[in-house]
Enzyme design. Structure first.
Site, PDB file in Angstrom:
ATOM      1  N   SER A 291      34.677  45.151  -3.543  1.00 44.95           N
ATOM      2  CA  SER A 291      33.511  44.584  -4.220  1.00 44.95           C
ATOM      3  C   SER A 291      33.834  44.128  -5.649  1.00 44.95           C
ATOM      4  O   SER A 291      34.723  44.671  -6.303  1.00 44.95           O
ATOM      5  CB  SER A 291      32.390  45.622  -4.270  1.00 44.95           C
ATOM      6  OG  SER A 291      31.978  45.963  -2.964  1.00 44.95           O
TER       7      SER A 291
ATOM      8  N   ALA B 281      30.817  42.997  -1.629  1.00 46.70           N
ATOM      9  CA  ALA B 281      29.731  42.445  -2.428  1.00 46.70           C
ATOM     10  C   ALA B 281      30.216  42.006  -3.801  1.00 46.70           C
ATOM     11  O   ALA B 281      31.068  42.650  -4.417  1.00 46.70           O
ATOM     12  CB  ALA B 281      28.630  43.477  -2.582  1.00 46.70           C
TER      13      ALA B 281
ATOM     14  N   ASN C  85      37.101  41.470   5.692  1.00 41.76           N
ATOM     15  CA  ASN C  85      35.885  41.991   5.086  1.00 41.76           C
ATOM     16  C   ASN C  85      35.904  41.656   3.600  1.00 41.76           C
ATOM     17  O   ASN C  85      36.839  42.034   2.877  1.00 41.76           O
ATOM     18  CB  ASN C  85      35.771  43.502   5.267  1.00 41.76           C
ATOM     19  CG  ASN C  85      34.414  44.022   4.817  1.00 41.76           C
ATOM     20  OD1 ASN C  85      33.497  44.139   5.602  1.00 41.76           O
ATOM     21  ND2 ASN C  85      34.287  44.328   3.536  1.00 41.76           N
TER      22      ASN C  85
ATOM     23  N   ARG D 253       0.814  -1.217   0.000  1.00 40.70           N
ATOM     24  CA  ARG D 253       0.000   0.000   0.000  1.00 40.70           C
ATOM     25  C   ARG D 253       0.847   1.267   0.000  1.00 40.70           C
ATOM     26  O   ARG D 253       0.345   2.356  -0.288  1.00 40.70           O
ATOM     27  CB  ARG D 253      -0.945  -0.012   1.206  1.00 40.70           C
ATOM     28  CG  ARG D 253      -2.096  -1.007   1.071  1.00 40.70           C
ATOM     29  CD  ARG D 253      -2.852  -1.157   2.364  1.00 40.70           C
ATOM     30  NE  ARG D 253      -3.404   0.107   2.823  1.00 40.70           N
ATOM     31  CZ  ARG D 253      -3.923   0.296   4.050  1.00 40.70           C
ATOM     32  NH1 ARG D 253      -3.936  -0.710   4.913  1.00 40.70           N
ATOM     33  NH2 ARG D 253      -4.413   1.458   4.386  1.00 40.70           N
TER      34      ARG D 253
END
Length: 464
Positions: free
Chosen positions: A409, A384, A381, A21
């Site tokens: 960045s 972005a 650090n 089942r």
């Protein structure tokens, strides 16, 4: 007691059924609820109740079951599916040193060690030949019925397919869990016959034989009918998941954890959480995850097989097989793939992906970056849009970023490469060679401004 027997009790777990089942290629007992196999839940509760020996009866896809559970248990094969009595008979060789036997189905994950312990206690205190775990159901359809005489003693168990109309009206059902005296069980198993519509050897017939031989048959009735639920379909699997979720969340609520919306929070059974942690809705805590105290997790976060220390904040993020120090902030929308290790006070911001990367204390990767196969020092650090170019099409290469480095960045760090302590990388650089300590690495084309370029372009369009 047979010669040489000790005062031991064994558990026989029936896990040989096909489970048609479920409509699955996976053995029924290996379907998961609350993050663990159905049969694993049963094993855990048997061990919690103090069982000395675990014997698992396997049959359909038994190799898969054995591989999944490992070699710490005894296995008995039921090569032909001839009923529960036949299944238990296959364990006979393992029962020489035990006094009592607990028989339980491998698809009943909601049973608790407390109930099993109470069943065993009742069995031994009454010196019964057989003790049955029973409960009352409003709708007993599909279960064997407990038939008692006028004195209230158990006479027999009748399976649904073999029951009369009067017997079908009985609401007390057989859970499929029993305690037997070993000697009695072995004797009666050799006497039962497949005199039923299924042509199978029913373990329930042992109960009738005990009565016929004037042996004591007892029943332990549990008031928690949810515990005896067997899992035979995906619908029942989902129902069991809901019960487990309520149990687990209630436990953590009672142990100092705030769960904002328990009905929409999913915590698996092996997860551990410290006090004063807050869990927001649509959070999934899975596997062997450990969350420290004072954390804030979610909403909409998934953490699997990871370890988080104290006072961390995780929002709308995924963390897999990673280790997080204390007082870190992760997210929203961060993705930590397996093998990451963060120190203390690390910030992993929005839309940051880490893979197999170590980030030491006080470092920040605030947003929109991919850092893979990297070692990041302390107080770094990373700006972005930074990515580590760790894959050359054939191999993965490491990136080393030392302490106090600043990455501007939109930088590309082409591995293998090292940025040494205190160095800077100018924004927009593609770094292919090591940057010395306290140096500035710049790797970008010189900017050229072309005067009156826009006017000249417009004139060219007008001539066409």
């Amino acid at each position: 007691m047979e010669k040489g027997q000790a005062n031991k009790i064994a558990a026989i777990i029936l896990a040989a059924g096909q489970g048609t089942r479920m409509r699955s290629e996976i053995p029924k007992v290996l379907h998961k609820v609350a993050g663990r196999y159905l049969v694993r839940h049963v094993i855990d509760q048997c061990q919690g109740a103090g069982l000395d020996k675990i014997i698992i009866v396997i049959g359909h896809q038994g190799e898969q079951v054995q591989e999944a559970l490992g070699q710490e248990f005894l296995y008995a094969w039921q090569r032909e599916q001839l009923g529960t009595g036949h299944a238990v008979l296959q364990t006979e060789e393992f029962l020489n040193d035990v006094e009592d036997v607990l028989v339980v189905c491998g698809d009943t994950p909601l049973l608790t060690k407390a109930t099993l312990g109470n069943l065993i206690k009742r069995h031994r205190e009454t010196e019964a030949a057989c003790t049955i775990l029973t409960t009352n159901l409003a709708d007993p359809t599909g279960y064997g019925r407990i038939i008692r005489n006028e004195q209230g003693n158990v006479v027999k168990i009748v399976e649904q397919k073999d029951a009369s109309e009067a017997e079908l009206a009985v609401r007390e059902i057989n859970s499929g869990t029993y305690c037997f005296k070993t000697g009695v069980l072995r004797e009666m198993l050799h006497k039962i016959k497949p005199d039923n519509k299924q042509g199978e050897y029913y373990l329930t017939d042992v109960v009738s034989l005990c009565r016929e031989n004037k042996l004591r048959v007892e029943a332990y009735l549990t008031t928690d009918s949810e515990e005896v639920m067997g899992i035979n379909s995906r619908v029942q699997l989902a129902e069991a998941e809901k019960v487990f979720r309520k149990r687990i969340n209630t436990y953590w609520l009672e142990n100092g954890v705030t769960i904002i919306d328990p009905e929409n929070t999913y915590i698996e059974s092996e997860v551990r959480i410290g006090p004063d942690t807050v869990i927001h809705p649509y959070t999934f805590l899975q596997g062997k995850t450990t969350i420290g105290k004072g954390c804030e997790i979610g909403p909409a976060s998934t953490i699997k097989d990871s370890k988080l220390a104290d006072y961390n904040v995780v929002a709308n993020s995924i963390i897999l097989e990673s280790e997080i120090g204390s007082r870190c902030t992760i997210g929203p929308f961060s993705y930590l793939r397996p093998g990451c290790k963060l120190g203390d006070q690390v910030k992993i911001g929005d839309f940051v992906e880490l893979k197999k990367t170590t980030v030491k204390d006080g470092s920040k990767i605030p947003h929109l970056s991919y850092v893979g196969d990297a070692q990041v020092g302390s107080k770094v650090n990373i700006g972005a849009g930074t990515i580590t170019c760790n894959y050359d099409g054939e191999k993965k290469w490491p990136t080393i970023i030392a302490d106090s480095v600043f990455i501007g960045s939109n930088s590309n760090l082409v591995a293998p490469v090292s940025i040494h302590e205190g160095a800077y990388v100018a924004a927009g650089s593609t770094i292919t060679s090591d940057v010395p300590a306290e140096a500035l690495g710049i790797a970008r084309g010189r900017q050229v401004n072309i005067p009156d370029w826009v006017k000249k372009r417009k004139k060219q369009k007008e001539r066409k």
